[in-house]
Design an enzyme around this catalytic site. Structure first.
Site, PDB file in Angstrom:
ATOM      1  N   ASP A  38       0.826  -1.223   0.000  1.00 10.30           N
ATOM      2  CA  ASP A  38       0.000   0.000   0.000  1.00 10.30           C
ATOM      3  C   ASP A  38       0.853   1.262   0.000  1.00 10.30           C
ATOM      4  O   ASP A  38       0.363   2.342   0.261  1.00 10.30           O
ATOM      5  CB  ASP A  38      -0.936  -0.003   1.207  1.00 10.30           C
ATOM      6  CG  ASP A  38      -0.174  -0.008   2.524  1.00 10.30           C
ATOM      7  OD1 ASP A  38       1.077  -0.052   2.490  1.00 10.30           O
ATOM      8  OD2 ASP A  38      -0.805   0.028   3.588  1.00 10.30           O
ATOM      9  N   ARG A  97      13.532  25.754   2.915  1.00  7.50           N
ATOM     10  CA  ARG A  97      13.045  27.068   2.462  1.00  7.50           C
ATOM     11  C   ARG A  97      11.770  27.477   3.178  1.00  7.50           C
ATOM     12  O   ARG A  97      11.384  28.639   3.139  1.00  7.50           O
ATOM     13  CB  ARG A  97      12.853  27.060   0.937  1.00  7.50           C
ATOM     14  CG  ARG A  97      14.187  27.093   0.198  1.00  7.50           C
ATOM     15  CD  ARG A  97      14.017  26.975  -1.299  1.00  7.50           C
ATOM     16  NE  ARG A  97      13.613  25.623  -1.684  1.00  7.50           N
ATOM     17  CZ  ARG A  97      13.407  25.237  -2.939  1.00  7.50           C
ATOM     18  NH1 ARG A  97      13.560  26.104  -3.923  1.00  7.50           N
ATOM     19  NH2 ARG A  97      13.067  23.996  -3.202  1.00  7.50           N
ATOM     20  N   HIS A 131      20.007  25.883   3.938  1.00  5.79           N
ATOM     21  CA  HIS A 131      19.508  27.065   3.223  1.00  5.79           C
ATOM     22  C   HIS A 131      19.550  28.329   4.092  1.00  5.79           C
ATOM     23  O   HIS A 131      19.945  29.396   3.627  1.00  5.79           O
ATOM     24  CB  HIS A 131      18.092  26.797   2.721  1.00  5.79           C
ATOM     25  CG  HIS A 131      17.466  27.991   2.088  1.00  5.79           C
ATOM     26  ND1 HIS A 131      17.918  28.519   0.899  1.00  5.79           N
ATOM     27  CD2 HIS A 131      16.443  28.785   2.489  1.00  5.79           C
ATOM     28  CE1 HIS A 131      17.188  29.577   0.587  1.00  5.79           C
ATOM     29  NE2 HIS A 131      16.303  29.753   1.532  1.00  5.79           N
ATOM     30  N   ASP A 170      20.766  36.339  -5.103  1.00  5.69           N
ATOM     31  CA  ASP A 170      19.838  37.091  -4.246  1.00  5.69           C
ATOM     32  C   ASP A 170      20.569  37.473  -2.959  1.00  5.69           C
ATOM     33  O   ASP A 170      21.717  37.066  -2.730  1.00  5.69           O
ATOM     34  CB  ASP A 170      18.555  36.292  -3.950  1.00  5.69           C
ATOM     35  CG  ASP A 170      18.835  34.907  -3.374  1.00  5.69           C
ATOM     36  OD1 ASP A 170      19.821  34.779  -2.617  1.00  5.69           O
ATOM     37  OD2 ASP A 170      18.094  33.967  -3.682  1.00  5.69           O
ATOM     38  N   LYS A 193      16.613  39.950  -6.140  1.00 11.30           N
ATOM     39  CA  LYS A 193      15.613  39.039  -6.723  1.00 11.30           C
ATOM     40  C   LYS A 193      14.285  39.212  -6.006  1.00 11.30           C
ATOM     41  O   LYS A 193      14.244  39.319  -4.784  1.00 11.30           O
ATOM     42  CB  LYS A 193      16.119  37.595  -6.558  1.00 11.30           C
ATOM     43  CG  LYS A 193      15.129  36.540  -6.981  1.00 11.30           C
ATOM     44  CD  LYS A 193      15.729  35.138  -6.844  1.00 11.30           C
ATOM     45  CE  LYS A 193      15.296  34.448  -5.585  1.00 11.30           C
ATOM     46  NZ  LYS A 193      15.775  33.069  -5.478  1.00 11.30           N
ATOM     47  N   ARG A 195      10.735  37.146  -5.613  1.00  9.66           N
ATOM     48  CA  ARG A 195      10.065  35.883  -5.961  1.00  9.66           C
ATOM     49  C   ARG A 195       8.594  36.148  -6.211  1.00  9.66           C
ATOM     50  O   ARG A 195       7.891  36.654  -5.342  1.00  9.66           O
ATOM     51  CB  ARG A 195      10.265  34.852  -4.836  1.00  9.66           C
ATOM     52  CG  ARG A 195       9.698  33.484  -5.203  1.00  9.66           C
ATOM     53  CD  ARG A 195      10.222  32.369  -4.326  1.00  9.66           C
ATOM     54  NE  ARG A 195      11.522  31.826  -4.711  1.00  9.66           N
ATOM     55  CZ  ARG A 195      11.764  31.078  -5.773  1.00  9.66           C
ATOM     56  NH1 ARG A 195      10.797  30.787  -6.615  1.00  9.66           N
ATOM     57  NH2 ARG A 195      12.974  30.627  -6.026  1.00  9.66           N
ATOM     58  N   THR A 224      14.189  24.503  -9.952  1.00  9.15           N
ATOM     59  CA  THR A 224      13.601  24.606 -11.300  1.00  9.15           C
ATOM     60  C   THR A 224      14.576  25.249 -12.285  1.00  9.15           C
ATOM     61  O   THR A 224      14.352  25.206 -13.488  1.00  9.15           O
ATOM     62  CB  THR A 224      12.335  25.475 -11.275  1.00  9.15           C
ATOM     63  OG1 THR A 224      12.718  26.820 -10.912  1.00  9.15           O
ATOM     64  CG2 THR A 224      11.310  24.954 -10.293  1.00  9.15           C
ATOM     65  N   THR A 227      15.679  30.745 -10.963  1.00 10.40           N
ATOM     66  CA  THR A 227      16.507  31.810 -10.373  1.00 10.40           C
ATOM     67  C   THR A 227      17.739  32.047 -11.239  1.00 10.40           C
ATOM     68  O   THR A 227      18.086  33.190 -11.563  1.00 10.40           O
ATOM     69  CB  THR A 227      16.923  31.403  -8.939  1.00 10.40           C
ATOM     70  OG1 THR A 227      15.741  31.276  -8.151  1.00 10.40           O
ATOM     71  CG2 THR A 227      17.876  32.421  -8.317  1.00 10.40           C
TER      72      THR A 227
HETATM   73  C1  R5P Z   1      16.299  30.636  -2.817  1.00  9.14           C
HETATM   74  O1  R5P Z   1      16.336  31.428  -1.872  1.00  9.14           O
HETATM   75  C2  R5P Z   1      17.336  29.590  -3.025  1.00  9.14           C
HETATM   76  O2  R5P Z   1      18.571  29.963  -2.481  1.00  9.14           O
HETATM   77  C3  R5P Z   1      17.507  29.262  -4.510  1.00  9.14           C
HETATM   78  O3  R5P Z   1      17.918  30.427  -5.198  1.00  9.14           O
HETATM   79  C4  R5P Z   1      16.202  28.799  -5.120  1.00  9.14           C
HETATM   80  O4  R5P Z   1      15.496  28.006  -4.234  1.00  9.14           O
HETATM   81  C5  R5P Z   1      16.488  28.027  -6.392  1.00  9.14           C
HETATM   82  O5  R5P Z   1      15.267  27.548  -6.895  1.00  9.14           O
HETATM   83  P1  R5P Z   1      14.928  27.609  -8.434  1.00  9.14           P
HETATM   84  O6  R5P Z   1      16.047  26.903  -9.152  1.00  9.14           O
HETATM   85  O7  R5P Z   1      13.610  26.875  -8.543  1.00  9.14           O
HETATM   86  O8  R5P Z   1      14.795  29.034  -8.837  1.00  9.14           O
END
Ligand code: R5P
Length: 311
Positions: A38, A97, A131, A170, A193, A195, A224, A227
């Site tokens: 399961d 994060r 982080h 950032d 930066k 978001r 992804t 950034t």
């Molecule tokens: C954000 O504060 C982290 O340090 C990275 O810059 C971020 O999480 C990277 O994520 P992605 O590649 O999706 O932009």
């Protein structure tokens, strides 16, 4: 405290765990991590840990929740089997994060994860490039966050010319960018930066002169790739040379990330093995192992020595 030790690995980072064990001249502890029909997690230790020092190597990388539960289950099994001390070696700490509420009705999931790890009897945590350093404050047990910057800089030395600038994508990464710049003997440029969502960011300002300079963009993680992609656009628009190198400790590289990073200006990408590689056939991608660094820390833990020279 006995200094007989055993290293178990969850299923998130088996190659890294094997390399760590190899560095320490031991075999990984025998255990089974699988799923019930399961999909519930099923783990079993196949050797005794009574009065032993135990290390469990498991990144909480995607699928994050499954890997987290596996880690918790392994730790619970070790505690119930009377391990003397349990260290969770979490090369990549997922949910990091989610470390604040941003004034909204949201959980602080990083804090919740810290509570869970402690609830199952984990005595200390070893991680890499957490982080946000203040996550340590969510714990009442020792948390050591090593950095992969020296490991990555060693690989970057011959690839990044001294006239390049190190770019922090950032404000949160300025300290890390400074560490890179000090080791590469160059200067730092900071991007502002904003978001917009989980996948969308905007660069509002480039602080520093990048005209005609190659750039090394650094980050703690690439998820992804959004950034970094926005950073590349902003740097080229500000006159940087189309000679860009990327370096990040945690290469999450979720689906579609490599497409975003496939810009012709990107020469090479350096990540570490804190996350099992989702792709290996991308010639620009270099994966540098942090196994020697983690093994060095474990060696010191076993000998009750300080690890401060590893930071
Ligand atoms: C954000 O504060 C982290 O340090 C990275 O810059 C971020 O999480 C990277 O994520 P992605 O590649 O999706 O932009």
């Amino acid at each position: 405290m006995t200094h007989d030790f055993v290293i178990f690995a969850g299923t998130a980072t088996p190659d890294l765990a094997s390399k760590i064990a190899h560095e320490l001249g031991v075999e990984l502890g025998a255990c089974i991590c699988e799923r019930f029909p399961d999909s519930e997690v099923s783990v079993r230790l196949l050797e005794g840990v009574r009065r032993k020092e135990v290390f469990i190597v498991q990144s909480t990388s995607p699928p994050v929740d499954e890997h987290l539960i596996e880690l918790l289950a392994l730790a619970d099994a070790c505690r119930r089997a009377a391990a003397a001390r349990i260290t969770a070696v979490i090369p990549y700490f997922g949910y990091a994060r989610a470390d604040k509420r941003n004034g909204r009705r949201e959980p602080i999931t990083a804090s919740m994860v810290a509570d869970l790890l402690q609830a199952v009897g984990i005595n200390q945590v070893l991680t890499l490039d957490l982080h946000a350093p203040q996550i340590e404050g969510f714990f009442r047990i020792p948390v050591d966050s090593l950095t992969a910057v020296p490991t990555l800089t060693e690989a970057l030395h011959k690839r990044v010319p001294p006239w390049a600038v190190v770019v922090s994508p950032d404000a949160g990464r300025v300290q890390m960018a400074t560490q890179y710049a000090q080791r590469l003997d160059t200067s730092v440029v900071v991007l502002h930066k904003r978001r917009e969502s989980g996948t969308e960011t905007t660069v509002t300002r480039v602080v520093g002169d990048v005209r005609d300079r190659p750039c090394l963009i650094i980050d703690d993680m690439i998820s992804t790739g959004g950034t970094i992609a926005k950073a590349i656009e902003a740097l080229l628009a500000a006159g940087a040379r189309p000679e860009i190198t990327l370096a990040a400790t945690h290469g999450l590289l979720v689906k579609g990330a490599l497409d975003k990073l496939s810009h012709e200006a990107v020469q090479e990408i350096f990540i570490t093995d804190t996350i099992a590689a989702s792709t290996t056939d991308w010639p620009k991608l270099h994966v540098i192992s942090v196994a020697p660094l983690i093994a060095a820390a474990i060696r010191r833990f076993i000998a009750d020595q300080s690890i401060s020279d590893l930071f």
